[in-house]
Scaffold this motif. Structure first.
Motif, PDB file in Angstrom:
ATOM      1  N   ALA A 193       0.813  -1.221   0.000  1.00 14.56           N
ATOM      2  CA  ALA A 193       0.000   0.000   0.000  1.00 14.56           C
ATOM      3  C   ALA A 193       0.846   1.270   0.000  1.00 14.56           C
ATOM      4  CB  ALA A 193      -0.955  -0.016   1.194  1.00 14.56           C
ATOM      5  N   GLY A 194       1.848   1.331   0.885  1.00 11.46           N
ATOM      6  CA  GLY A 194       2.685   2.530   0.939  1.00 11.46           C
ATOM      7  C   GLY A 194       3.421   2.764  -0.365  1.00 11.46           C
ATOM      8  N   ALA A 195       3.965   1.699  -0.942  1.00 12.59           N
ATOM      9  CA  ALA A 195       4.700   1.822  -2.203  1.00 12.59           C
ATOM     10  C   ALA A 195       3.770   2.172  -3.361  1.00 12.59           C
ATOM     11  CB  ALA A 195       5.430   0.519  -2.498  1.00 12.59           C
ATOM     12  N   ILE A 196       2.552   1.640  -3.330  1.00 13.81           N
ATOM     13  CA  ILE A 196       1.586   1.951  -4.389  1.00 13.81           C
ATOM     14  C   ILE A 196       1.371   3.458  -4.479  1.00 13.81           C
ATOM     15  CG2 ILE A 196      -0.879   1.818  -4.948  1.00 13.81           C
ATOM     16  CD1 ILE A 196      -0.818  -1.102  -4.066  1.00 13.81           C
ATOM     17  N   MET A 197       1.193   4.092  -3.328  1.00 15.71           N
ATOM     18  CA  MET A 197       0.948   5.529  -3.338  1.00 15.71           C
ATOM     19  C   MET A 197       2.239   6.318  -3.562  1.00 15.71           C
ATOM     20  SD  MET A 197      -1.824   7.196  -3.344  1.00 15.71           S
ATOM     21  CE  MET A 197      -2.923   5.977  -2.638  1.00 15.71           C
ATOM     22  N   GLU A 198       3.344   5.849  -2.983  1.00 15.06           N
ATOM     23  CA  GLU A 198       4.599   6.586  -3.126  1.00 15.06           C
ATOM     24  C   GLU A 198       5.088   6.601  -4.570  1.00 15.06           C
ATOM     25  OE1 GLU A 198       9.199   6.156  -1.685  1.00 15.06           O
ATOM     26  OE2 GLU A 198       7.647   6.252  -0.134  1.00 15.06           O
ATOM     27  N   SER A 199       4.962   5.477  -5.279  1.00 16.77           N
ATOM     28  CA  SER A 199       5.458   5.436  -6.652  1.00 16.77           C
ATOM     29  C   SER A 199       4.701   6.424  -7.529  1.00 16.77           C
ATOM     30  CB  SER A 199       5.339   4.024  -7.221  1.00 16.77           C
ATOM     31  OG  SER A 199       3.984   3.626  -7.331  1.00 16.77           O
ATOM     32  N   GLY A 200       3.401   6.554  -7.305  1.00 22.69           N
ATOM     33  CA  GLY A 200       2.619   7.519  -8.066  1.00 22.69           C
ATOM     34  C   GLY A 200       2.982   8.948  -7.724  1.00 22.69           C
ATOM     35  N   ALA A 201       3.186   9.202  -6.434  1.00 25.17           N
ATOM     36  CA  ALA A 201       3.547  10.551  -6.002  1.00 25.17           C
ATOM     37  C   ALA A 201       4.896  10.970  -6.571  1.00 25.17           C
ATOM     38  CB  ALA A 201       3.574  10.613  -4.473  1.00 25.17           C
ATOM     39  N   ARG A 202       5.847  10.053  -6.577  1.00 24.96           N
ATOM     40  CA  ARG A 202       7.166  10.376  -7.113  1.00 24.96           C
ATOM     41  C   ARG A 202       7.112  10.580  -8.619  1.00 24.96           C
ATOM     42  NH1 ARG A 202      11.412   6.220  -4.638  1.00 24.96           N
ATOM     43  NH2 ARG A 202      12.809   7.545  -5.870  1.00 24.96           N
ATOM     44  N   ALA A 203       6.275   9.793  -9.312  1.00 26.25           N
ATOM     45  CA  ALA A 203       6.124   9.980 -10.753  1.00 26.25           C
ATOM     46  C   ALA A 203       5.501  11.333 -11.065  1.00 26.25           C
ATOM     47  CB  ALA A 203       5.258   8.861 -11.337  1.00 26.25           C
ATOM     48  N   LEU A 204       4.689  11.829 -10.139  1.00 29.70           N
ATOM     49  CA  LEU A 204       4.050  13.131 -10.319  1.00 29.70           C
ATOM     50  C   LEU A 204       5.008  14.275  -9.997  1.00 29.70           C
ATOM     51  CD1 LEU A 204       1.170  14.066 -11.108  1.00 29.70           C
ATOM     52  CD2 LEU A 204       0.616  14.117  -8.678  1.00 29.70           C
ATOM     53  N   GLY A 205       6.137  13.958  -9.380  1.00 31.26           N
ATOM     54  CA  GLY A 205       7.105  14.988  -9.005  1.00 31.26           C
ATOM     55  C   GLY A 205       6.948  15.465  -7.583  1.00 31.26           C
ATOM     56  N   CYS A 206       6.241  14.685  -6.769  1.00 33.02           N
ATOM     57  CA  CYS A 206       6.038  15.060  -5.365  1.00 33.02           C
ATOM     58  C   CYS A 206       7.150  14.478  -4.489  1.00 33.02           C
ATOM     59  CB  CYS A 206       4.693  14.531  -4.860  1.00 33.02           C
ATOM     60  SG  CYS A 206       3.249  15.185  -5.715  1.00 33.02           S
ATOM     61  N   THR A 207       7.316  15.077  -3.330  1.00 31.38           N
ATOM     62  CA  THR A 207       8.156  14.533  -2.280  1.00 31.38           C
ATOM     63  C   THR A 207       7.251  13.782  -1.311  1.00 31.38           C
ATOM     64  OG1 THR A 207       9.730  16.347  -2.497  1.00 31.38           O
ATOM     65  CG2 THR A 207       9.796  15.097  -0.438  1.00 31.38           C
ATOM     66  N   VAL A 208       7.751  12.700  -0.735  1.00 29.80           N
ATOM     67  CA  VAL A 208       6.906  11.856   0.116  1.00 29.80           C
ATOM     68  C   VAL A 208       7.501  11.739   1.510  1.00 29.80           C
ATOM     69  CG1 VAL A 208       5.922   9.545   0.422  1.00 29.80           C
ATOM     70  CG2 VAL A 208       6.109  10.525  -1.878  1.00 29.80           C
ATOM     71  N   PHE A 209       6.648  11.925   2.509  1.00 28.17           N
ATOM     72  CA  PHE A 209       7.015  11.582   3.883  1.00 28.17           C
ATOM     73  C   PHE A 209       6.420  10.215   4.172  1.00 28.17           C
ATOM     74  CE2 PHE A 209       6.044  11.317   8.443  1.00 28.17           C
ATOM     75  CZ  PHE A 209       7.327  11.497   8.958  1.00 28.17           C
ATOM     76  N   ALA A 210       7.275   9.253   4.516  1.00 26.40           N
ATOM     77  CA  ALA A 210       6.830   7.872   4.719  1.00 26.40           C
ATOM     78  C   ALA A 210       6.299   7.696   6.132  1.00 26.40           C
ATOM     79  CB  ALA A 210       7.983   6.908   4.436  1.00 26.40           C
ATOM     80  N   GLY A 211       5.086   8.152   6.357  1.00 25.44           N
ATOM     81  CA  GLY A 211       4.500   8.100   7.690  1.00 25.44           C
ATOM     82  C   GLY A 211       4.155   6.694   8.138  1.00 25.44           C
ATOM     83  N   GLY A 212       3.630   5.896   7.211  1.00 22.98           N
ATOM     84  CA  GLY A 212       3.188   4.564   7.590  1.00 22.98           C
ATOM     85  C   GLY A 212       1.997   4.623   8.527  1.00 22.98           C
ATOM     86  N   THR A 213       1.730   3.511   9.209  1.00 22.94           N
ATOM     87  CA  THR A 213       0.557   3.437  10.080  1.00 22.94           C
ATOM     88  C   THR A 213       0.957   3.628  11.537  1.00 22.94           C
ATOM     89  OG1 THR A 213       0.803   1.038  10.245  1.00 22.94           O
ATOM     90  CG2 THR A 213      -0.616   1.864   8.495  1.00 22.94           C
ATOM     91  N   GLY A 214      -0.034   4.016  12.351  1.00 26.31           N
ATOM     92  CA  GLY A 214       0.186   4.146  13.788  1.00 26.31           C
ATOM     93  C   GLY A 214       0.986   5.383  14.160  1.00 26.31           C
TER      94      GLY A 214
END
Length: 415
Positions: free
Chosen positions: A141-162
């Motif tokens: 799940a985290g990678a699914i969203m991160e790969s799209g965000a990076r392809a869009l040119g976004c920076t990602v904070f890997a918060g994860g759950t909890g």
């Protein structure tokens, strides 16, 4: 382009259909030659002949339970059960595990799960910081969203759950433009921030998935300054459909061919009728052909008000696997379909299981046309032959059965 992710979203529907159907035989051939499991499933199929939706509908549906069973049966020689078209090495970046356990490969393609399109529709743009609260542990799940965000040119904070308080601290410090994660966890974050009197002024948009996103929760989040949209994606398929600012259904992704079929069968239903979502992906690395998601939805008429021209679905409407135990025996939706299929007079069927614990009763409700003389007895006999159980037969008017995708309704009273 600012309103659309690319020109594919606004192409002529007939052009899109031609492009998808032109790609279909190549994907069938890829599955047959590179994925041993599909070489067996599609044995005898001429890939070049699968160039229409009618031809596609004749192929078998492979459901998640079947994929799991094949993986488990062949795990010693191949943990993917012959479904992956790529092997470990440079072309396989990572391996993930979903409940079951089902193992899924991640290929090297940019935006492998195609989620950049959904993020763009949710308002994210290059340069934005995305606070990603999907799981990074084992599941994709985290990678699914991160790969799209990076392809869009976004920076990602890997918060994860909890770790709610630490995540709120990170949002306050880093000031992300938006959130990606489940809607329920977004609600928890906003509630906890309010409780601690911590302002999160930059958090104004969200792409949520993984669970239902009812209007009440959408409105609650919107009242706190966050515009939330949802997408429908799976670990196996990637993005299937995504919501737009119009909030009128979910627009299908450009990289999949979607069918809605009657639960328990592979038979497409008319537009508007609720059925199981079956997806053929155009991903050459993991070429799933007629993959039954087990989720219910229905096609919406017309086009999205935003100008996107692809078909839309209503979103998640429940689960298609309605297998029910009656008098100690399992009854499956496919068995109900088998009964109906024997009689040309039957248009739709619904099995209602009623009674109290220990006193199960089955009533097979049928929408029929034509001559009904002797049909009740013949259907009752077929029902007993197929299910090994007795069922009462009830004829109802055409159109009387609810359009909710249910083939088996469990109406028993449990005390």
């Amino acid at each position: 382009m600012t309103d659309y992710y690319d020109k594919l979203e606004v192409r002529d529907p007939e052009e899109r259909e031609r492009d998808l159907l032109a790609a279909l035989p190549k994907q069938i051939a890829q599955a047959q030659t590179a994925a041993p499991a599909f070489a067996k499933i599609l044995d005898g199929v001429a890939a070049a002949d699968v160039d229409s939706r009618n031809a596609l509908a004749k192929l078998p549906v492979t459901r998640k339970s079947e994929l799991l069973a094949l993986q488990q049966a062949h795990r010693a020689e191949d943990p993917f059960g012959g479904f992956s078209a790529i092997a470990r090495g440079p072309r396989m970046l990572r391996i993930f595990a979903s409940p079951g356990t089902i193992y899924e490969p991640e290929g090297e393609a940019r935006d492998y799960w195609r989620t950049a399109r959904a993020l763009h529709a949710a308002g994210f743009r290059g340069g934005d910081l995305v606070h990603n609260s999907f799981s990074y542990h084992m599941t994709p799940a985290g990678a699914i969203m991160e790969s799209g965000a990076r392809a869009l040119g976004c920076t990602v904070f890997a918060g994860g759950t909890g770790q709610t308080e630490q995540q709120i601290e990170a949002i306050a410090d880093l000031r992300p433009a938006g959130y990606a994660g489940t809607p329920s966890f977004l609600k928890i974050l906003l509630e906890k921030a309010a409780e601690k009197n911590i302002a999160l002024p930059t958090l104004t948009k969200a792409l949520v998935s993984g669970e239902a996103f009812p209007p009440s929760l959408h409105d609650w989040i919107a009242e706190r300054g966050v515009a939330g949209t949802q997408c429908y994606a799976t670990a196996d398929l990637g993005l299937v459909a995504y919501e737009t600012s119009a909030r009128e259904g979910l627009v299908l992704d450009e990289g999949v061919i979607v069918e809605i079929v009657r639960p328990g069968t592979g038979d497409p239903v008319p537009d508007g009728e609720v059925g199981e979502i079956v997806v053929t992906t155009l991903n050459p690395d993991y070429p799933l052909i007629r993959f039954g998601t087990g989720d219910l939805s229905a096609v919406l008429p017309g086009r999205c008000p935003t100008g996107r021209t692809n078909r839309r679905i209503r979103g998640w409407l429940g689960r298609a696997d309605q297998t029910t135990k009656v008098r100690g025996m399992f009854v499956h939706p496919g068995q109900v379909a088998d009964i109906a299929r024997r009689f040309a007079e039957v248009r739709r069927a619904r099995l209602v299981v009623s009674g109290e614990t220990g006193d199960d009763r089955m009533t097979l409700q049928l929408e029929c046309t034509g001559d009904l003389q002797g049909l009740r007895e013949r259907v009752a006999e077929a029902a007993r032959e197929i299910t090994k159980l007795r069922a009462s037969i009830e004829f109802v008017a055409v159109g009387a059965l609810p359009n909710d995708g249910k083939v088996i309704e469990d109406a028993r009273s449990y005390r």
